[in-house]
Design an enzyme around this catalytic site. Structure first.
Site, mmCIF file in Angstrom:
data_model
loop_
_atom_site.group_PDB
_atom_site.id
_atom_site.type_symbol
_atom_site.label_atom_id
_atom_site.label_comp_id
_atom_site.label_asym_id
_atom_site.label_seq_id
_atom_site.Cartn_x
_atom_site.Cartn_y
_atom_site.Cartn_z
ATOM 1 N N CYS A 1 31.402 -25.959 -22.429
ATOM 2 C CA CYS A 1 30.422 -26.745 -23.174
ATOM 3 C C CYS A 1 31.083 -27.306 -24.438
ATOM 4 O O CYS A 1 31.528 -26.549 -25.297
ATOM 5 C CB CYS A 1 29.237 -25.865 -23.546
ATOM 6 N N LYS B 1 16.218 -21.259 -9.905
ATOM 7 C CA LYS B 1 16.748 -20.629 -8.700
ATOM 8 C C LYS B 1 15.904 -19.423 -8.316
ATOM 9 O O LYS B 1 16.402 -18.306 -8.284
ATOM 10 C CB LYS B 1 18.203 -20.210 -8.915
ATOM 11 N N CYS C 1 0.782 -1.208 0.000
ATOM 12 C CA CYS C 1 0.000 0.000 0.000
ATOM 13 C C CYS C 1 0.825 1.275 0.000
ATOM 14 O O CYS C 1 2.025 1.262 -0.103
ATOM 15 C CB CYS C 1 -0.835 0.021 1.256
ATOM 16 N N ASN D 1 3.032 -0.097 5.038
ATOM 17 C CA ASN D 1 3.235 -0.300 3.613
ATOM 18 C C ASN D 1 4.351 -1.311 3.467
ATOM 19 O O ASN D 1 5.455 -1.091 3.946
ATOM 20 C CB ASN D 1 3.620 1.033 2.947
ATOM 21 N N GLY D 2 4.039 -2.421 2.827
ATOM 22 C CA GLY D 2 5.070 -3.439 2.632
ATOM 23 C C GLY D 2 4.549 -4.785 3.055
ATOM 24 O O GLY D 2 3.366 -5.065 2.964
ATOM 25 N N GLU E 1 18.368 -12.219 -20.283
ATOM 26 C CA GLU E 1 18.624 -10.933 -19.636
ATOM 27 C C GLU E 1 19.904 -10.264 -20.118
ATOM 28 O O GLU E 1 20.372 -9.339 -19.511
ATOM 29 C CB GLU E 1 18.640 -11.091 -18.124
ATOM 30 N N MET F 1 21.707 -26.309 -15.853
ATOM 31 C CA MET F 1 20.548 -26.957 -16.473
ATOM 32 C C MET F 1 19.531 -27.329 -15.375
ATOM 33 O O MET F 1 19.824 -27.263 -14.205
ATOM 34 C CB MET F 1 20.923 -28.192 -17.291
ATOM 35 N N CYS G 1 22.883 -29.692 -27.699
ATOM 36 C CA CYS G 1 23.136 -29.803 -26.255
ATOM 37 C C CYS G 1 22.993 -31.260 -25.835
ATOM 38 O O CYS G 1 22.045 -31.928 -26.209
ATOM 39 C CB CYS G 1 22.143 -28.933 -25.486
ATOM 40 N N CYS H 1 27.386 -25.447 -18.030
ATOM 41 C CA CYS H 1 27.268 -24.118 -18.641
ATOM 42 C C CYS H 1 28.076 -23.074 -17.859
ATOM 43 O O CYS H 1 28.633 -22.149 -18.439
ATOM 44 C CB CYS H 1 25.816 -23.669 -18.669
#
Lengths: 485, 1514
Positions: free
Chosen positions: B1130, B954, B27, B249-250, B907, B492, B1119, B1125
């Protein structure tokens, strides 16, 4: 894994050198020279410890290859032999005789020379013997159950060792005068010296396995008698019947099955004097069949001093590189230069034998061979391409067709398969309760690793049969086959 | 027992996978107070007006009229009550008043009131009267109206007329608690000091709904207002805020532990002031929100005699444990009180008031915003945002922010502001805390040492078998820990069966999966922000919370929860007054008597603990040592949890601490579960003995046995910290007993008896099975002598082995998949899918348990939609360029583009040449916490933008691209330095809460209005609730990832033990979204080990409409599941950057295309057989699924999938898939005027100057304009200042987010959080109004997380900014006059010049760029980085000095800062005051590359790379 970048640092595949041809042709000793120090540790370091260890799949025994490579790389020989023995009773045999399907399926082999897995195996067991790490493993207590194992080849011996160690009383029957089956007299010493068998048998005796040589089941003791005297029977009699070539002139003298040649030759090497010995010194020898047995004949003939040795194979010369139809990780059929091939002789491919030619004494003088042509997938001699090759001796190394089945079928009515082997379910059960079959007798002629794997698995099944459950490993089912599509 | 939280709400009961216990809220709030000394209605007006400007921080449900809740707390409006009430009131303070939520039915209401009056009488209270509270429900939403209560205010006085104020409140407290317990009556407040008005209204509706609030006679000196954002659309009147003392808030991450411990300590509670408490229990009411529970405990502490600030300090202590700079008296206070209560930890901004004091505080990590201003006439306005109330700048004398762990207090009675130091120092000095601690605390180190015992190899090996050790575990888990002290890493996903589906014995630990924070609360960064964490544990009994005595300190102070054998021996031999105080209880049972013996032994252990406590034991050691042939160990987790819950049930839990001496503990997850279920310390003796043996036998070389043991302990402890951090919990004290796990595969009976309160959706194994698993392990040690070899079983969990557990990807499936797609052989492909599906049915996955049922008539295959249409629903998973090779990445992109499907950038950013290439681009652009390469250009060219909240492999953790994988081309795309590792933080630093996510969605949508915004979540219990919140945050797509997804690198304990299969998360999301009537607005995607057409159809039937694949297309491309990795080795060129290995890549786009075509073909075939013509028809048709009882083994008997397959029933017309769009309100954005007025710049690059007034509701100013600039002008943008916009006022969040080159935003005023987020070349200038009377360098001008992920551009900020300045800046230049904690975190490039004060922990994880700080305090720099030499502090070099001076000049010119101008005037002095902060590796690499450039060699070449690797140790 000790060094994840090992395969990037050591990019060459190295194997132990073979002794010079001129020297090794003068004796019957194994062809390999002493291992170069550090080499195997370096090579084992090329193992990548794969997330999916295809080698471990490729090996019928399920050898824990990444594990033992790591131990070799780290110089931890004692742990290495424990690891290796946990999946393989006789690494000294496989390390010398196995064609190493593991290496065909090595992940590194996708684009680099495979890790020298077989050499790791051999180094581990040799070192273990040397350092005294191989000792009898005695059962804590005995179960009181008895088992007869018929046949003392690798399948029978593996089954015997497994079952003895869980406390069963095991007797191994062998019709020859010495234990070992094909290992003993089928394999020439230059591939594996017989001391390796003796040393292992000694260990097994100390563990309590009983060996009854010179006893032919079905003759000296009938199968029903055997079945009655023991709580379980494992048939591991092999598939020794050679494939014949019933063409014109087959009745001529001088034409032999490869085994009829090799066995007495090996007996001679062992210091015996068999009456049926065939000495090909100063003779022109033709070997029909380009496989392992043919190569064994070749090496033996050359050592006996044959004038010439020619190997005729009906098919095409196998490719040097993996063909598209046998993709990684399958075990491909490749052109192989075995030690015997280095030593001399001539290899001819696409050679269809049309007839054997002899003199009026009924002795072989040559054979007529034509070029093979393929018609509708079938091989046949191309007419007009016939030529005659002089020959004093022809050795038939055309593979094996099955077991010697008469006694088994007649005396205890074991079912046979369509391939002439003893029929069985996935778990090695024959149609008679308490009788199991392992090795070539069930599978048909195959590799030594399959024989040991089956021996181990059939032992597990027999143990389960006798005690209701088992803790013995069962690496393969009777219906397993190498990876294929 | 009646429960007030069960009433006046529309929260559905638990059903299917939906569990209301998972609901979260968050909030915005504001607090207004005056120091002028007299109350007024103006304070209330200001508060309400502020509330209205917080609307965007709240949310509305599926029905637009129903808010998530809002409210206000004020002083008792005595004048108002006196003038309107028909009865006479005693003088102020001698009467209490409070609103009750009562039944609408008049009879029920009267009866309830009568009961209340009876209770009042029995508590010595006189009822003065009731008042019906006027309300106006005109604008209320129908959902809220459906459950509306009647509102009446109750007026009371002490029957003996003596008690007033707090004394009277102690009486009304008893009345209220009893009314709650006996009648279920809810009173928002009932006090002589304050009163609360609240309800299920929006911020705009609050005042009209309660006309009282508009009455001028309603007056106060203080007010607290709150606007709520809930993850659901179900109204609940009691859960609106503020509560009686606080507005929050939180989120309290530790709420489970706090509630459990409060329940446990109830039996110790006693208070003379409050009388007999038993009739008031439980203190913490079931079914309340975290905030409500917090409030109940604050209330108890305050009424029992501690001041409100004192209570808050106990519950939300600062991060004192690692702060050596903190005043010792204050540390003593915290240390002493830590023996009484664990922190209530989590992202929390709290406003609180007792009617006289009004204050606010922040959690120890400062994860929520709080800004305040003070005027010259004593008005204080504090709120989640600045600018909620318009005030003439000339009147503002001070602007500040709430700081981590700091308190801000206004004393309205004495008319002054009390600073943090003053209030805390006075409270710290209020008792002899330090003396008590020093006299009583027991320090292990000071106890006499004992002889160390060494166990023989055969003994260790025998016991390894007993506890099910495998060779793999020794090699993969224990060796790395013993050697390096760190957790082992793998790569993996996990494709082996979860414990209950595995037909081999598994440890009980394996049945529990770790929970983790996503969206509603953030994971912590336990490495870079270690200063806020603590592994301290106090061992020993806890005493009465409501008292304070020296005895309270009598505990053993542990600094680490994992202890070695010698430490344990010390504890075991502890004595007090000559008597032993530790009792060891053996956890062994007769193996041959099975489950019954195990249960009996557990019961006996409970009795033995009871008698130990009777004898005065303070420490109980639960031990599984000394097992033998006849006696086997009970799983340590079971014995611990059994005793823990037994003691809670018998109210004796606080009388001792439980220590576990366990042989089965050998990985981080084991330690985490034990602590999570209540252990205070763990002695993993066998893991340590194993490590010792590894050293003694020579397998580990180069370290001593002592070092190996120390390493194991360190690795386990640090791993525990990381596991806690995933849940956002920073102290062990609050993680202990939090039960932050869910069970997958344990029967309700086991859960109910031994793991009370844990979610176990599927049911599962019983005690019989647990005993059988133990028996099988025991047999390995003592059974048949058939194990001839001394070696342990092989294992096979982490790498496939024949004798190990099955893996979906094994030699056969990998081979067949590769061969089928390469040779275009559909027949072999079917062999592959059959093999996978059959394995699945052999119980490797949950979906393997399903079969297709129903009686629908099949349709001919040709009537089913085309494979092409189905393929449009496919995408590849997020794999970053960096984790995988260029070749692999492009192969996937090309294949997906050709197919008309979508690939994902991952990413790691995307190079501009690929970005613009329709063949090689990735349609989905990921935005992860590292923000690598997230620029306006990147976002503008996205079809979809995916916010990665968590990753299946993860969840709750960040990522790391190790230095040896940061090759020059990777560094360029990610804007890092070649050879210098890149880290993605665990949290997005702009998402600490659900409303933050809403803000990021808002920003990204404006960075590219045409793109769909995805939010990627990971399956866990409660993910449905999170998904509903995400839907309310206006994401377009929600992706549910399974726990088994792949990764380039992850700690093994996360790979194996966090999250749940997607089948559960997807089904829960579908059910919860439908319950909330929000399914139709959202697209639901799923991924995680998707391998076959059957997988796709099952996912569709459970509710998914889009499907992601990652591992399978990689396998298609070559693969072979090496799982290395992270090592850059690899061997097939897939997951490596090594050029040599990349040459070995054999994948082709055609293979991947074939794979997807085949999958789609299979989907068609299954659809046809099920009678569906399109995939859409199948979505959400879970009735087609049934459980296949034919697949079964000894462990699966008790599994119950009804929650997945049945669940709530919905109308046929209810949308089961996406049918509509979110209302993004794009048209309302302020940028539209700029876009219109800057048309000439957009078309012809002509400069314009624009002006606008702004306020805090104007968010992401410039972002949409930036999108159009980038669209028209590409990567380079426009010339600087082409579009020059002057703004005035308080800007909303994300000012200038992602603005590209050519745009300049000049703000006169101040701004909220996230200024310059992702700045992409633009310029931002912030300055106070010239008429402001205060100095710029001591007052706050912008909020938290300024410049996060900026990639280029400039910021000149004439003022102080909040926490986490320039986090992950990779190329922008920023000047600022002061910063909060954690500045420059993860910075990898660019320049930062800080001209004033700084907070703690500067430069944590900083690996690149240049930073300069005036008057730098060494102690404020990240200590780990300083000690390791990663960061270097130096005076300015001449070159530096020149550029810094230039920068300072520009700053003065742009902002007119008088402070900066003085610095410039005194340049020679200033220069000496400046310290340069430089990352060592960055400096070295820069030198090498510059030298190469000078020498004419290729800085990206192999030779230079070799030099770089040498200096960075890659």
């Amino acid at each position: 894994m000790a060094d994840p970048r090992g395969f990037l640092k050591t990019t060459e595949r190295e194997t132990p050198a073979r002794r010079p041809v001129s020297i090794r042709l003068r004796d019957w000793k194994e062809v390999y020279a002493e291992r170069e120090s550090g080499q195997i540790e370096r090579q084992a370091g090329r193992c990548m410890d794969c997330g999916v260890a295809f080698c471990h799949q490729g090996c019928p025994l399920g050898n824990l290859i990444p594990e033992f490579n790591d131990l070799v790389h780290r110089d931890e020989w004692k742990s290495a032999i424990e690891r290796l023995h946990s999946t393989n009773n006789f690494p000294e045999f496989t390390g010398r005789l196995c064609p190493a399907p593991c290496e065909s399926s090595c992940v590194l082999a996708i684009n680099q020379p495979a890790v020298t897995i077989k050499q790791s195996e051999l180094a581990i067991i040799d070192t273990a013997w040397e350092k005294g790490y191989v000792n009898p493993v005695l059962p804590d207590r005995l179960t009181g159950k008895t088992i007869a194992i018929v046949g003392s080849g690798p399948a029978g011996l593996a089954a015997a060792q497994q079952l003895t160690r869980v406390g069963h009383t095991v007797a191994v029957y062998e019709r020859d005068d010495q234990v070992g089956g094909l290992l003993r007299y089928g394999i020439p010493d230059f591939k594996m010296e017989k001391k390796h068998i003796d040393r292992r048998i000694e260990q097994m005796r100390e563990e309590g396995t009983r060996f009854r040589t010179g006893v032919t089941i079905g003759v000296d003791v009938t199968w029903p008698e055997l079945h009655e005297r023991y709580d379980a029977v494992i048939v591991a009699t092999g598939a020794p019947v050679g494939r014949d070539l019933p063409i014109k002139g087959r009745e001529l003298s001088g034409i032999h099955f490869a085994m009829d040649y090799l066995v007495p030759s090996n007996r001679v090497v062992a210091g015996e004097s068999p009456i049926d010995h065939i000495d090909v010194a100063e003779k022109n020898v033709i070997i029909l069949g380009g496989g392992d047995t043919g190569a064994d004949c070749l090496g033996t003939a050359l050592r006996q001093g044959a004038l010439s040795v020619t190997t005729l194979a009906i098919g095409q010369q196998p490719p040097l590189e993996r063909p598209a139809a046998q993709p990684w990780p399958m075990h491909p059929n490749l052109f192989e230069v075995q030690s015997a091939h280095e030593e001399g002789g001539e290899r001819t491919y696409l050679a269809s034998t049309v007839e054997f030619v002899g003199n009026d004494r009924g002795e072989l003088t040559g054979l007529v061979v034509a070029e093979t042509e393929f018609v509708d997938g079938a091989r046949r001699p191309k007419s007009g391409s016939e030529r005659t090759i002089p020959a004093d001796v022809v050795l038939l190394a055309l593979g094996y067709t099955g077991i010697e089945s008469d006694a088994i079928v007649n005396q205890i009515q074991l079912d046979l398969s369509s391939r002439g082997t003893i029929a069985r379910n996935r778990d090695y059960d024959t149609n008679i309760p308490g009788v199991f079959v392992a090795g070539d007798a069930g599978r048909g002629a195959s590799l030594i690793v399959w024989a040991i794997a089956e021996g181990r698995a059939a032992a597990a099944r027999a143990d389960e049969y006798l005690r209701g459950r088992t803790t013995l490993p069962s690496p393969v089912s009777a219906h397993d086959a190498p990876i294929h599509f | 027992m009646p429960n007030p939280f069960d009433r006046f709400n529309a929260v559905p009961a638990r059903s299917g996978l939906y569990d209301p216990a998972h609901e979260k809220d968050s909030c915005g709030f504001a607090m207004v107070a005056t120091t002028r000394g007299f109350p007024g209605h103006d304070i209330i007006s200001i508060a309400l007006s502020s509330l209205r400007n917080l609307e965007h921080r709240g949310a509305v449900g599926s029905d637009a009229g129903t808010g998530d809740g809002a409210g206000i707390q004020i002083q008792i409006p005595d004048r108002f009550f006196r003038s309107i009430l028909p009865f006479t009131l005693p003088s102020q303070g001698f009467y209490a008043a409070g609103m009750a939520f009562l039944p609408l039915d008049p009879t029920e209401r009267e009866s309830e009131k009568a009961h209340i009056e009876e209770i009042a009488a029995s508590e010595g209270l006189a009822v003065l009267g009731w008042r019906e509270v006027p309300t106006d429900p005109t604008h209320l939403g129908s959902l809220a109206l459906d459950v509306i209560p009647a509102f009446e205010q109750l007026f009371l006085a002490d029957a003996s007329t003596t008690a007033s104020s707090i004394e009277l409140d102690r009486l009304t407290f008893r009345l209220r608690k009893r009314a709650e317990r006996e009648l279920g009556t809810y009173f928002p407040s009932l006090s002589s000091r304050t009163i609360v008005y609240k309800g299920m209204v929006t911020t705009l509706q609050l005042e009209p709904f309660f006309p009282d609030l508009s009455d001028d006679r309603v007056e106060s000196t203080l007010a607290v207002v709150h606007s709520r954002f809930s993850t659901n659309t179900f109204p609940s009147w009691p859960l609106a805020q503020p509560f009686r003392y606080i507005a929050h808030n939180g989120e309290i991450n530790t709420i489970n532990a706090n509630r459990n411990w409060m329940r446990a300590r109830q039996s110790q509670l006693s208070s003379v002031l409050l009388g007999d408490l038993t009739s008031l229990f439980p203190i913490v009411t079931e079914g309340a929100s975290d905030s409500a529970s917090f409030d109940e405990v604050v209330e108890l502490l305050e009424l029992a005699g501690r001041s409100l600030p004192h209570a808050i300090m106990m519950m939300v202590p600062e991060a004192w444990e690692n702060d050596d700079a903190m005043d010792s008296t204050r540390r003593d206070f915290y240390r002493y009180h830590s023996s009484m209560m664990e922190p209530w930890d989590g992202p929390a901004a709290l406003a609180f008031s007792d009617g006289a004091l009004a204050g606010a505080t922040l959690d120890r990590n400062g994860l929520r915003p709080g800004r305040f201003l003070v005027t010259d006439d004593g008005l204080v306005v504090l709120a989640s945002e600045i600018g909620v109330f318009d005030i003439d700048p000339r009147k503002v004398v001070r602007k500040g922010r709430l700081q981590p762990g700091r308190m801000f207090l206004v004393d309205t009675v004495n008319g002054r502001i009390i600073e943090d130091d003053e209030i805390k120092d006075s409270i710290a000095a209020s008792g002899p805390w330090g003396e008590w601690s020093r006299d009583n605390a027991i320090v292990l180190k000071e106890l006499p040492w004992r002889e160390h015992i060494i166990h023989t190899a055969p003994s260790v090996q025998r016991r390894q078998r007993t506890f099910g050790y495998t060779e793999e575990e020794v090699r993969v888990l224990i060796m790395p820990m013993a050697q390096t002290g760190s957790e082992p890493i793998g790569a993996m996903g996990s494709d082996s069966p979860v414990a209950v589906l595995s037909d081999r014995p598994r440890l009980l630990f394996d049945y529990f999966t770790q929970q983790f924070a996503q969206v509603t609360n953030p994971p912590l960064d336990s490495i870079r922000e270690e200063i806020v964490t603590s592994l301290n544990v106090g061992l020993g009994p806890e005493r009465n919370l409501l008292d304070a005595t020296p005895e309270h300190s009598r505990q053993v102070a542990l600094t680490f929860p994992v202890i070695d054998n010698d430490e344990l021996a010390k504890v075991v031999h502890l004595q007090h007054d000559g008597r032993p105080v530790t009792r060891t209880i053996s956890g062994l049972y007769r193996i041959d008597e099975g489950a019954q013996a195990m249960e009996q032994r557990l019961a006996q252990m409970c009795e033995e603990v009871d008698s130990a406590l009777d004898d005065g034991a303070m420490f109980v050691v639960l031990s599984d040592r000394d097992s033998n042939k006849d006696f086997a160990p009970i799983p340590s987790l079971l014995m611990l949890s059994a005793i823990h819950h037994h003691l809670i049930r018998t109210s004796r839990r606080m009388q001792s601490s439980l220590i576990v001496e366990a042989g089965d503990v050998r990985e981080v997850h084991h330690v985490a579960t034990l602590v999570g279920f209540g252990a205070s310390a763990i002695n993993p003796y066998l893991a340590m003995e194993t490590a010792e043996l590894l050293v003694r036998s020579g397998r580990i070389k180069g370290i001593t046995t002592e070092e190996a043991v120390a390493n194991i302990i360190y690795a386990l402890g640090k791993g525990l910290l990381k596991t806690m951090s995933k849940m956002g919990i920073s102290t062990v004290a609050s993680y202990a007993g939090a039960q932050a796990f869910e069970a997958v595969g344990l029967s309700p009976d086991v859960i109910g008896r031994y793991f009370t309160g844990v979610t176990s959706i599927l049911g599962g194994v019983t005690m019989d099975i647990i005993a059988e698993e133990t028996r099988r392990r025991h047999e390995l040690a003592y059974g048949d002598p058939s194990t001839f070899h001394e070696v342990l079983p092989v294992g096979g969990e982490y790498a496939w082995r024949r004798e190990g557990p099955p893996h979906l990807f094994n030699p056969e499936t990998v081979f067949k998949l590769q061969h089928a797609t390469r040779e275009k052989r559909y027949d072999i492909f079917r062999d592959y899918t059959r093999a996978v599906d059959e394995q699945a049915e052999r119980l490797m996955t949950l979906r393997g348990l399903f079969r297709f049922s129903g009686d629908r008539t099949p349709v001919p295959l040709q009537e089913v939609e085309s494979a092409h249409d189905i393929i449009q629903r496919f995408s590849t998973g997020a794999m970053s360029f960096g984790a995988i090779s260029h070749e692999m990445h492009e192969t996937l992109a090309i294949a997906m583009n050709r197919l008309g499907a979508r690939s994902n950038t991952g990413e790691g950013g995307e190079s501009v040449e690929r970005l613009l290439d329709p063949e090689r681009r990735s349609a989905i652009k990921q935005v992860a916490s590292g923000r690598f390469g997230v620029t306006s250009m990147y976002l503008t060219h996205a079809d979809d933008i995916q916010i990665k909240m968590a990753q299946g492999a993860k969840p709750g953790e960040g990522g790391q691209l190790p230095s040896n994988k940061v090759y020059p081309w990777i560094a360029r795309t990610r804007m890092g330095t070649p050879g210098v590792g890149l880290i993605s933080p665990p949290p997005h630093h702009d998402i600490y809460s659900i409303e933050d996510l809403k803000q990021l969605v808002y920003d990204l949508k404006r960075s590219n209005p045409a793109a769909r915004i995805h939010v990627k979540l990971v399956s866990e219990a409660g993910v449905g609730t999170v998904a509903a919140g995400v839907a309310k945050s206006k994401a377009d797509v929600i992706l549910i990832s399974g726990h088994d997804g792949g990764t380039g690198a992850s700690p093994l304990s996360s790979l194996k033990h966090a999250g749940t299969p997607w089948e559960l998360g997807l089904a829960e999301a579908q059910q919860t979204l439908m319950l909330n009537d929000m399914r139709g607005r959202i697209v639901l995607q799923v991924d995680g080990q998707m391998k076959t057409g059957r997988d796709v159809v099952i996912a569709a039937l459970l509710g998914a409409e889009e499907f992601g694949f990652a591992t399978a297309p990689m396998v298609v491309s070559g693969c072979i599941m090496m799982r290395v990795c992270h090592l850059d080795t690899c061997p097939v060129g897939v997951a490596t950057q090594n050029p040599l290995l990349r040459e070995r890549f054999t994948g082709k786009p055609e293979f991947v295309e074939t794979f997807f075509e085949y999958i789609a073909e299979e989907v068609r075939e299954i659809l046809a057989s099920l009678g569906f013509r399109t995939l859409e028809e199948a979505i959400g048709r879970r009735e087609i699924l049934d459980v296949d009882r034919a697949v079964n083994h000894w462990k699966t008997e008790g599994l119950n999938l009804s929650a997945v397959l049945d669940g709530p029933v919905f109308a046929e017309s209810a949308p089961r898939f996406n049918v509509s769009q979110q209302d993004h309100q794009l048209d309302d954005h302020i940028d539209h005027t700029f876009i219109r007025d800057a048309a000439v710049s957009l078309s012809d690059s002509v400069p314009v100057k624009l002006f606008a007034d702004v306020r805090n509701t104007d968010r992401a100013i410039g972002t949409m304009l930036g999108h159009y600039v980038t669209k028209a002008h590409g990567e380079i943008g426009l010339e600087p200042n082409t579009i020059d916009i002057s703004l005035s006022g308080s800007a909303g969040q994300s000012l200038g987010a992602f603005v590209p080159r050519g745009i300049t935003l000049r703000l006169i005023g101040d701004s909220n959080d996230y200024v310059g987020k992702g700045l992409s070349g633009g310029r931002i200038v912030l300055r106070q109004p010239p008429e402001s009377p205060f100095p710029s360098n001591t007052n706050i001008i912008a909020g938290n997380v300024v410049g996060y992920g900026a990639t280029s551009g400039e910021m000149f900020i004439a003022g102080v900014v909040g926490e986490r300045f320039a986090v992950r800046n990779s190329g922008a230049t920023a000047v600022v006059e002061g910063v909060g904690d954690h500045a420059l975190e993860y910075m990898t490039g660019g320049v930062a010049l800080i001209l004033g004060t700084t907070g703690r922990n500067i430069g944590a994880g900083m690996s690149g760029g240049y930073a300069y700080v005036v008057d730098l305090d060494r102690a404020s720099v990240n200590q780990a980085a300083l000690q390791s030499g990663e960061l270097e502090l130096t005076p300015l070099s001449d070159d530096d000095a020149e550029s810094v001076r230039d920068l300072l000049e520009t700053h003065v010119n742009e902002t007119g800062s008088r402070y900066a101008s003085h610095l410039l005037d005194d340049w020679s002095v200033t220069r000496d005051r400046i310290t340069a902060i430089t990352p060592r590796d960055f400096r070295k690499v820069t030198i090498i590359r510059n030298a190469a450039l000078d020498a004419g060699t290729d800085p990206d070449g192999e030779e230079v790379w070799g030099q770089i690797m040498e200096v960075t140790g890659g």
